[in-house]
Design a protein around this motif. Structure first.
Motif, short mmCIF file in Angstrom:
data_model
loop_
_atom_site.label_atom_id
_atom_site.label_comp_id
_atom_site.label_asym_id
_atom_site.label_seq_id
_atom_site.Cartn_x
_atom_site.Cartn_y
_atom_site.Cartn_z
N GLN A 35 33.46 18.25 27.36
CA GLN A 35 32.42 18.96 26.63
C GLN A 35 33.03 20.18 25.94
O GLN A 35 33.79 20.93 26.56
N ASN A 36 32.69 20.37 24.69
CA ASN A 36 33.11 21.56 23.97
C ASN A 36 32.40 22.76 24.59
O ASN A 36 31.20 22.71 24.84
N PRO A 37 33.11 23.85 24.86
CA PRO A 37 32.46 25.03 25.46
C PRO A 37 31.26 25.54 24.66
O PRO A 37 30.32 26.08 25.21
N ARG A 38 31.28 25.34 23.35
CA ARG A 38 30.14 25.76 22.52
C ARG A 38 28.88 24.97 22.85
O ARG A 38 27.78 25.41 22.54
N ASP A 39 29.02 23.80 23.46
CA ASP A 39 27.88 22.95 23.77
C ASP A 39 27.31 23.19 25.16
O ASP A 39 26.43 22.47 25.61
N GLN A 40 27.80 24.20 25.86
CA GLN A 40 27.22 24.54 27.16
C GLN A 40 25.90 25.28 26.92
O GLN A 40 25.76 26.03 25.96
N GLU A 41 24.93 25.04 27.80
CA GLU A 41 23.57 25.55 27.58
C GLU A 41 23.50 27.05 27.31
O GLU A 41 22.77 27.49 26.43
N GLU A 42 24.26 27.85 28.06
CA GLU A 42 24.18 29.30 27.85
C GLU A 42 24.68 29.70 26.46
O GLU A 42 24.16 30.63 25.84
N ASN A 43 25.66 28.98 25.92
CA ASN A 43 26.16 29.26 24.57
C ASN A 43 25.16 28.79 23.51
O ASN A 43 25.00 29.45 22.48
N ILE A 44 24.52 27.68 23.74
CA ILE A 44 23.49 27.20 22.82
C ILE A 44 22.34 28.19 22.78
O ILE A 44 21.81 28.51 21.71
N GLU A 45 21.93 28.69 23.95
CA GLU A 45 20.83 29.66 24.02
C GLU A 45 21.17 30.92 23.22
O GLU A 45 20.31 31.46 22.51
N LYS A 46 22.41 31.38 23.29
CA LYS A 46 22.83 32.56 22.52
C LYS A 46 22.72 32.29 21.02
O LYS A 46 22.25 33.14 20.26
N ARG A 47 23.16 31.10 20.59
CA ARG A 47 23.07 30.75 19.17
C ARG A 47 21.63 30.65 18.71
O ARG A 47 21.28 31.10 17.61
N LEU A 48 20.76 30.09 19.56
CA LEU A 48 19.35 30.00 19.21
C LEU A 48 18.69 31.37 19.12
O LEU A 48 17.88 31.63 18.23
N GLU A 49 19.04 32.27 20.04
CA GLU A 49 18.51 33.63 19.99
C GLU A 49 18.91 34.31 18.68
O GLU A 49 18.08 34.97 18.04
N THR A 50 20.15 34.14 18.28
CA THR A 50 20.62 34.71 17.02
C THR A 50 19.85 34.12 15.85
O THR A 50 19.43 34.85 14.94
N TYR A 51 19.66 32.82 15.88
CA TYR A 51 18.91 32.15 14.81
C TYR A 51 17.49 32.72 14.70
O TYR A 51 17.06 33.13 13.63
N PHE A 52 16.77 32.75 15.82
CA PHE A 52 15.38 33.21 15.78
C PHE A 52 15.27 34.70 15.44
O PHE A 52 14.29 35.14 14.85
N ARG A 53 16.30 35.47 15.77
CA ARG A 53 16.30 36.89 15.44
C ARG A 53 16.47 37.10 13.92
O ARG A 53 15.98 38.07 13.37
N ASN A 54 17.13 36.15 13.25
CA ASN A 54 17.45 36.32 11.83
C ASN A 54 16.67 35.43 10.88
O ASN A 54 16.74 35.63 9.66
N VAL A 55 15.95 34.46 11.38
CA VAL A 55 15.34 33.46 10.50
C VAL A 55 14.32 34.07 9.55
O VAL A 55 14.24 33.68 8.38
N LYS A 56 13.54 35.05 9.98
CA LYS A 56 12.52 35.64 9.10
C LYS A 56 13.17 36.34 7.91
O LYS A 56 12.72 36.20 6.77
N ASP A 57 14.25 37.07 8.16
CA ASP A 57 14.96 37.73 7.06
C ASP A 57 15.50 36.71 6.07
O ASP A 57 15.45 36.92 4.86
N LEU A 58 16.02 35.61 6.58
CA LEU A 58 16.54 34.57 5.68
C LEU A 58 15.42 33.92 4.88
O LEU A 58 15.58 33.66 3.68
N GLU A 59 14.29 33.66 5.52
CA GLU A 59 13.15 33.07 4.80
C GLU A 59 12.67 34.01 3.69
O GLU A 59 12.33 33.56 2.60
N ASP A 60 12.64 35.30 3.98
CA ASP A 60 12.22 36.27 2.96
C ASP A 60 13.21 36.32 1.81
O ASP A 60 12.82 36.42 0.64
N PHE A 61 14.50 36.27 2.13
CA PHE A 61 15.53 36.35 1.09
C PHE A 61 15.53 35.10 0.21
O PHE A 61 15.62 35.17 -1.01
N TYR A 62 15.42 33.92 0.84
CA TYR A 62 15.42 32.65 0.12
C TYR A 62 13.99 32.15 -0.05
O TYR A 62 13.60 31.11 0.44
N GLU A 63 13.18 32.92 -0.78
CA GLU A 63 11.76 32.60 -0.88
C GLU A 63 11.48 31.29 -1.62
O GLU A 63 10.42 30.71 -1.45
N ASP A 64 12.40 30.81 -2.43
CA ASP A 64 12.20 29.55 -3.14
C ASP A 64 12.72 28.33 -2.37
O ASP A 64 12.68 27.21 -2.87
#
Length: 94
Positions: A35-64
């Motif tokens: 298993q790639n270390p990036r695919d361990q659950e705790e690492n996936i959770e960190k990536r998801l937290e980063t995604y959800f923390r930034n997704v609104k800003d990205l949606e606002d920036f890429y409004e089209d």
């Protein structure tokens, strides 16, 4: 989480497997999967937290931008994306 955390790679052949959806064909191959270390659950959770923390800003920036449901047949996804690029749906101007 399930899709990512259960991915495995055969270090001998480089072939990729999934413990549920595409298991290794033999016990010998299954025993050597890694298993790639990036695919361990705790690492996936960190990536998801980063995604959800930034997704609104990205949606606002890429409004089209448009939403793509990628949980479909690849041909259907391609057709949808192509239709959005070639002949976008009309939208209200502000």
């Amino acid at each position: 989480m399930e899709r990512l955390s259960q991915r495995r790679t055969d270090p001998v052949t480089g072939e990729r497997y999934h413990t549920t959806f595409r298991p290794a064909p033999t016990p010998e191959i299954q025993a050597r999967l890694r298993q790639n270390p990036r695919d361990q659950e705790e690492n996936i959770e960190k990536r998801l937290e980063t995604y959800f923390r930034n997704v609104k800003d990205l949606e606002d920036f890429y409004e089209d931008a448009f939403y793509v449901n990628a949980d479909q047949d690849p041909y259907v996804v391609f057709e949808f994306i192509e239709s959005c690029i070639i002949k976008p749906l009309p939208c209200k101007k502000n």
